[in-house]
Design a protein around this motif. Structure first.
Motif, PDB file in Angstrom:
ATOM      1  N   CYS A  95       0.846  -1.211  -0.044  1.00  0.00           N
ATOM      2  CA  CYS A  95       0.082  -0.100   0.099  1.00  0.00           C
ATOM      3  C   CYS A  95       0.985   1.128  -0.002  1.00  0.00           C
ATOM      4  CB  CYS A  95      -0.940  -0.020   1.085  1.00  0.00           C
ATOM      5  SG  CYS A  95      -2.422  -1.149   1.034  1.00  0.00           S
ATOM      6  N   ALA A  96       1.835   1.289   0.668  1.00  0.00           N
ATOM      7  CA  ALA A  96       2.905   2.286   0.727  1.00  0.00           C
ATOM      8  C   ALA A  96       3.449   2.447  -0.683  1.00  0.00           C
ATOM      9  CB  ALA A  96       3.798   2.010   1.602  1.00  0.00           C
ATOM     10  N   ASP A  97       3.706   1.308  -1.320  1.00  0.00           N
ATOM     11  CA  ASP A  97       4.598   1.635  -2.657  1.00  0.00           C
ATOM     12  C   ASP A  97       3.514   2.167  -3.596  1.00  0.00           C
ATOM     13  OD1 ASP A  97       6.769   0.264  -2.215  1.00  0.00           O
ATOM     14  OD2 ASP A  97       6.068  -1.836  -2.693  1.00  0.00           O
ATOM     15  N   LEU A  98       2.124   1.960  -3.465  1.00  0.00           N
ATOM     16  CA  LEU A  98       1.090   2.525  -4.202  1.00  0.00           C
ATOM     17  C   LEU A  98       0.910   4.015  -4.072  1.00  0.00           C
ATOM     18  CD1 LEU A  98      -2.162   3.759  -4.264  1.00  0.00           C
ATOM     19  CD2 LEU A  98      -1.421   2.259  -6.218  1.00  0.00           C
ATOM     20  N   LEU A  99       1.228   4.538  -2.909  1.00  0.00           N
ATOM     21  CA  LEU A  99       1.020   5.895  -2.562  1.00  0.00           C
ATOM     22  C   LEU A  99       2.255   6.466  -2.914  1.00  0.00           C
ATOM     23  CD1 LEU A  99      -0.763   5.634   0.984  1.00  0.00           C
ATOM     24  CD2 LEU A  99      -1.841   6.042  -1.173  1.00  0.00           C
ATOM     25  N   MET A 100       3.291   5.875  -2.657  1.00  0.00           N
ATOM     26  CA  MET A 100       4.730   6.617  -3.291  1.00  0.00           C
ATOM     27  C   MET A 100       4.436   6.900  -4.794  1.00  0.00           C
ATOM     28  SD  MET A 100       7.299   7.061  -1.054  1.00  0.00           S
ATOM     29  CE  MET A 100       8.937   6.526  -1.636  1.00  0.00           C
ATOM     30  N   ASP A 101       3.919   5.914  -5.516  1.00  0.00           N
ATOM     31  CA  ASP A 101       3.917   6.133  -7.039  1.00  0.00           C
ATOM     32  C   ASP A 101       2.631   7.122  -7.389  1.00  0.00           C
ATOM     33  OD1 ASP A 101       5.738   4.284  -7.262  1.00  0.00           O
ATOM     34  OD2 ASP A 101       4.255   2.577  -7.700  1.00  0.00           O
ATOM     35  N   ARG A 102       1.646   7.252  -6.436  1.00  0.00           N
ATOM     36  CA  ARG A 102       0.676   8.163  -6.922  1.00  0.00           C
ATOM     37  C   ARG A 102       1.141   9.642  -6.569  1.00  0.00           C
ATOM     38  NH1 ARG A 102      -1.867   4.412  -8.806  1.00  0.00           N
ATOM     39  NH2 ARG A 102      -4.022   4.172  -8.526  1.00  0.00           N
ATOM     40  N   VAL A 103       1.895   9.711  -5.469  1.00  0.00           N
ATOM     41  CA  VAL A 103       2.336  11.253  -5.412  1.00  0.00           C
ATOM     42  C   VAL A 103       3.589  11.801  -5.997  1.00  0.00           C
ATOM     43  CG1 VAL A 103       1.140  11.137  -3.151  1.00  0.00           C
ATOM     44  CG2 VAL A 103       3.330  10.752  -3.175  1.00  0.00           C
ATOM     45  N   GLY A 104       4.475  10.742  -6.465  1.00  0.00           N
ATOM     46  CA  GLY A 104       5.684  10.775  -7.429  1.00  0.00           C
ATOM     47  C   GLY A 104       6.693  11.270  -6.256  1.00  0.00           C
ATOM     48  N   ASP A 106      10.105   9.718  -3.683  1.00  0.00           N
ATOM     49  CA  ASP A 106      11.098   8.768  -3.581  1.00  0.00           C
ATOM     50  C   ASP A 106      11.493   8.400  -2.305  1.00  0.00           C
ATOM     51  OD1 ASP A 106      12.422  11.097  -2.894  1.00  0.00           O
ATOM     52  OD2 ASP A 106      13.999  10.872  -4.393  1.00  0.00           O
ATOM     53  N   PHE A 107      11.012   8.940  -1.131  1.00  0.00           N
ATOM     54  CA  PHE A 107      11.499   8.622   0.042  1.00  0.00           C
ATOM     55  C   PHE A 107      10.203   9.025   1.255  1.00  0.00           C
ATOM     56  CE2 PHE A 107      12.966   9.321   4.476  1.00  0.00           C
ATOM     57  CZ  PHE A 107      13.869   8.456   4.453  1.00  0.00           C
ATOM     58  N   THR A 108      10.027   8.059   2.098  1.00  0.00           N
ATOM     59  CA  THR A 108       8.981   8.426   3.151  1.00  0.00           C
ATOM     60  C   THR A 108       9.610   7.639   4.499  1.00  0.00           C
ATOM     61  OG1 THR A 108       6.793   8.797   3.906  1.00  0.00           O
ATOM     62  CG2 THR A 108       7.414   6.632   2.807  1.00  0.00           C
ATOM     63  N   LEU A 109       8.953   7.908   5.468  1.00  0.00           N
ATOM     64  CA  LEU A 109       9.364   7.320   6.779  1.00  0.00           C
ATOM     65  C   LEU A 109       8.216   6.324   7.111  1.00  0.00           C
ATOM     66  CD1 LEU A 109       7.885   8.826   9.125  1.00  0.00           C
ATOM     67  CD2 LEU A 109       9.592  10.467   9.014  1.00  0.00           C
ATOM     68  N   PHE A 110       8.441   5.537   8.184  1.00  0.00           N
ATOM     69  CA  PHE A 110       7.524   4.613   8.735  1.00  0.00           C
ATOM     70  C   PHE A 110       7.684   4.842  10.406  1.00  0.00           C
ATOM     71  CE2 PHE A 110       7.868   3.144   4.567  1.00  0.00           C
ATOM     72  CZ  PHE A 110       6.694   2.469   4.396  1.00  0.00           C
ATOM     73  N   SER A 191      14.737   4.057  -0.009  1.00  0.00           N
ATOM     74  CA  SER A 191      13.339   4.912  -0.199  1.00  0.00           C
ATOM     75  C   SER A 191      12.578   5.021   1.160  1.00  0.00           C
ATOM     76  CB  SER A 191      12.609   4.361  -1.241  1.00  0.00           C
ATOM     77  OG  SER A 191      13.249   4.346  -2.571  1.00  0.00           O
ATOM     78  N   TYR A 192      12.630   3.896   1.827  1.00  0.00           N
ATOM     79  CA  TYR A 192      11.887   3.946   3.168  1.00  0.00           C
ATOM     80  C   TYR A 192      12.723   3.710   4.413  1.00  0.00           C
ATOM     81  CZ  TYR A 192       7.821   2.193   0.305  1.00  0.00           C
ATOM     82  OH  TYR A 192       6.790   2.384  -0.691  1.00  0.00           O
ATOM     83  N   ALA A 193      12.392   4.490   5.534  1.00  0.00           N
ATOM     84  CA  ALA A 193      13.335   4.413   6.820  1.00  0.00           C
ATOM     85  C   ALA A 193      12.278   3.970   7.884  1.00  0.00           C
ATOM     86  CB  ALA A 193      14.013   5.622   6.986  1.00  0.00           C
ATOM     87  N   ILE A 194      12.445   3.207   8.677  1.00  0.00           N
ATOM     88  CA  ILE A 194      11.781   2.853   9.868  1.00  0.00           C
ATOM     89  C   ILE A 194      12.558   3.949  11.072  1.00  0.00           C
ATOM     90  CG2 ILE A 194      11.567   1.254  11.756  1.00  0.00           C
ATOM     91  CD1 ILE A 194       9.990   0.468   9.267  1.00  0.00           C
ATOM     92  N   ALA A 195      11.515   4.680  11.511  1.00  0.00           N
ATOM     93  CA  ALA A 195      11.958   5.504  12.440  1.00  0.00           C
ATOM     94  C   ALA A 195      11.832   5.229  13.779  1.00  0.00           C
ATOM     95  CB  ALA A 195      10.976   6.945  12.417  1.00  0.00           C
ATOM     96  N   ASP A 196      12.919   5.427  14.766  1.00  0.00           N
ATOM     97  CA  ASP A 196      12.757   5.336  16.203  1.00  0.00           C
ATOM     98  C   ASP A 196      11.948   6.372  16.567  1.00  0.00           C
ATOM     99  OD1 ASP A 196      14.458   3.136  15.871  1.00  0.00           O
ATOM    100  OD2 ASP A 196      16.277   3.957  17.088  1.00  0.00           O
ATOM    101  N   ALA A 197      11.416   6.052  17.713  1.00  0.00           N
ATOM    102  CA  ALA A 197      10.619   6.981  18.539  1.00  0.00           C
ATOM    103  C   ALA A 197      10.378   6.299  19.998  1.00  0.00           C
ATOM    104  CB  ALA A 197       9.504   7.657  17.906  1.00  0.00           C
TER     105      ALA A 197
END
Length: 417
Positions: A95-104, A106-110, A191-197
């Motif tokens: 689902c994240a792959d789909l959204l990345m493609d939709r908005v164009g 090249d990177f997001t966090l989780f 392209s994807y990063a798991i974020a500590d918190a």
């Protein structure tokens, strides 16, 4: 529209919308393919996609993303569970792959961390309280058992994109340090990063680093930090005060989650109120089971709130799955609770508390509800909302794993008009 949100179950959507509302945003929540309303700062779409087949989940996300972007959403946010509920096949990665493609992008966090509910990520490993998620009761989840605590390893098999880590020491140095680390990851082709918190301050830093991204993903309380930033940037005006949500009529609890906390809440409620426990493994014809539940509940409504639950301990769940299959057992529970909700609303129930994300979705869809008004967030597990059609209802849609043990009776009482 500043934000278009997509949540992979209904209780998460209510929590997400409630946090945005608490931040002063005008928020609407719609289900599935319902039309996107105009005149909102944010719209959240709730999809029953968490445990759906991967192709179905991706297709639903595509329709929701297209609808939100077509309605003017400037950015998207993918909300999933704080315990990163998924399987090796998905559905978070696809689902994240789909959204990345939709908005164009090249990177997001989780960033699934939810410190208020003791869900934290450190060095990419998910903790529930002091336990790794793989040592917690979450490992027994009947649909999405979490047996791997390293979220980089959980996400990597679900996507062809490279997955990296945004570690806590970087986050503690502030948003500019996060931006530099993100630039380094992108230079490496990640392209994807798991974020500590570990604390809300960490999530606030992540929000300040990502407030203008076209896509972010995480738990609802990462998104809860955006409204203040957008207001600071001059993008968000103060919202009008929201009228209180409530209703008269009978009160009902429908519990489908098999989480330990839900079973504790049912036991607490049962000390003072009638409870009917449905053993799915022994259920014969679904129509007969529904009729029996309706006949049990209707005479008791005048005397106060009642509860019907399909929740069982791990042994009962295993027995039900052995009989019906994993998905079949879930469908049996959801069908029973959805049909029961409709019968009880027809009999005058107007205050309904549902425990469990999939159960909440089944109940709301059975009632023909397409849009909800969501109250500002109060605390984990208490997702208060209201429906105007087809009949006025006050609702609490709660995650199975969250909420005070004694919440069923107190929340139902507080939902009165």
């Amino acid at each position: 529209m500043l934000l278009g949100g997509i949540a992979d179950d209904l209780t998460g959507a209510v929590e997400f919308a409630g946090m945005l509302a608490a931040g002063g945003m005008r928020v609407a929540l719609v289900l599935d393919d319902a039309p996107i309303p105009h005149g909102q700062d944010a719209v959240v779409v709730a999809l029953p996609s968490r445990v759906a087949p991967v192709g179905d989940a991706v297709a639903a996300f595509g329709r929701a993303a297209d609808a939100l972007l077509g309605a003017g959403a400037e950015r998207l946010f993918f909300k999933y569970c704080a315990t990163f509920d998924s399987t090796p096949a998905g559905n978070i990665g696809p689902c994240a792959d789909l959204l990345m493609d939709r908005v164009g992008a090249d990177f997001t966090l989780f960033a699934p961390s939810f410190p208020e509910a003791e869900r934290r990520v450190f060095m990419g490993h998910l903790f529930v309280g002091s336990q790794l998620v793989s040592n917690s009761p979450k490992r027994f989840d009947p649909l999405t058992p979490m047996t791997e605590p390293d979220l980089v390893k959980v996400l990597a098999p679900q996507t062809s994109r490279r997955v990296g880590l945004l570690p806590l020491p970087v986050i503690l140095r502030g948003a500019e340090a996060v931006a530099r680390h993100v630039a380094a990851l992108r230079a490496e082709g990640i392209s994807y990063a798991i974020a500590d918190a570990g604390e809300e301050e960490d999530l606030a830093t992540l929000a300040r680093a990502s407030w203008d991204w076209r896509l972010a993903t995480g738990g609802s309380n990462l998104a809860s930090h955006y409204p203040a930033i957008w207001r600071e940037k001059g993008l968000l005006a103060p919202a009008d005060a929201m009228p209180p949500l409530g209703a008269g009529g009978h009160g009902v609890v429908l519990a489908g989650s098999c989480a330990d906390r839900t079973r504790e809440q049912v036991d607490c409620f049962g000390a003072r109120h009638p409870v009917m426990r449905v053993d799915l493994a022994r259920m014969e014809a679904p129509e007969a089971a529904l009729r029996e539940a309706v006949e049990w509940a209707l005479p008791k409504l005048e005397g106060g709130p009642v509860c019907v639950t399909t929740a069982g301990d791990p042994q009962a769940v295993s027995a039900a799955q052995a009989r019906f299959g994993r998905d079949g057992a879930a469908r049996a529970a959801e069908g029973l609770l959805g049909g029961l909700a409709k019968a009880l609303v027809d009999a005058g129930a107007r205050r309904i508390l549902v425990a469990g994300g999939e159960s909440s979705g089944a109940v709301i869809r059975s009632l023909g509800i397409a849009r909800l008004s969501v109250a500002p967030y109060v605390s984990p597990g208490i997702g208060l909302c209201a429906a105007e059609a087809p009949v006025p209802l006050a609702l609490c849609l709660k995650s199975g794993k969250l909420g005070p043990v004694d919440m069923f009776a107190t929340v139902l009482e507080g939902m009165r008009a």
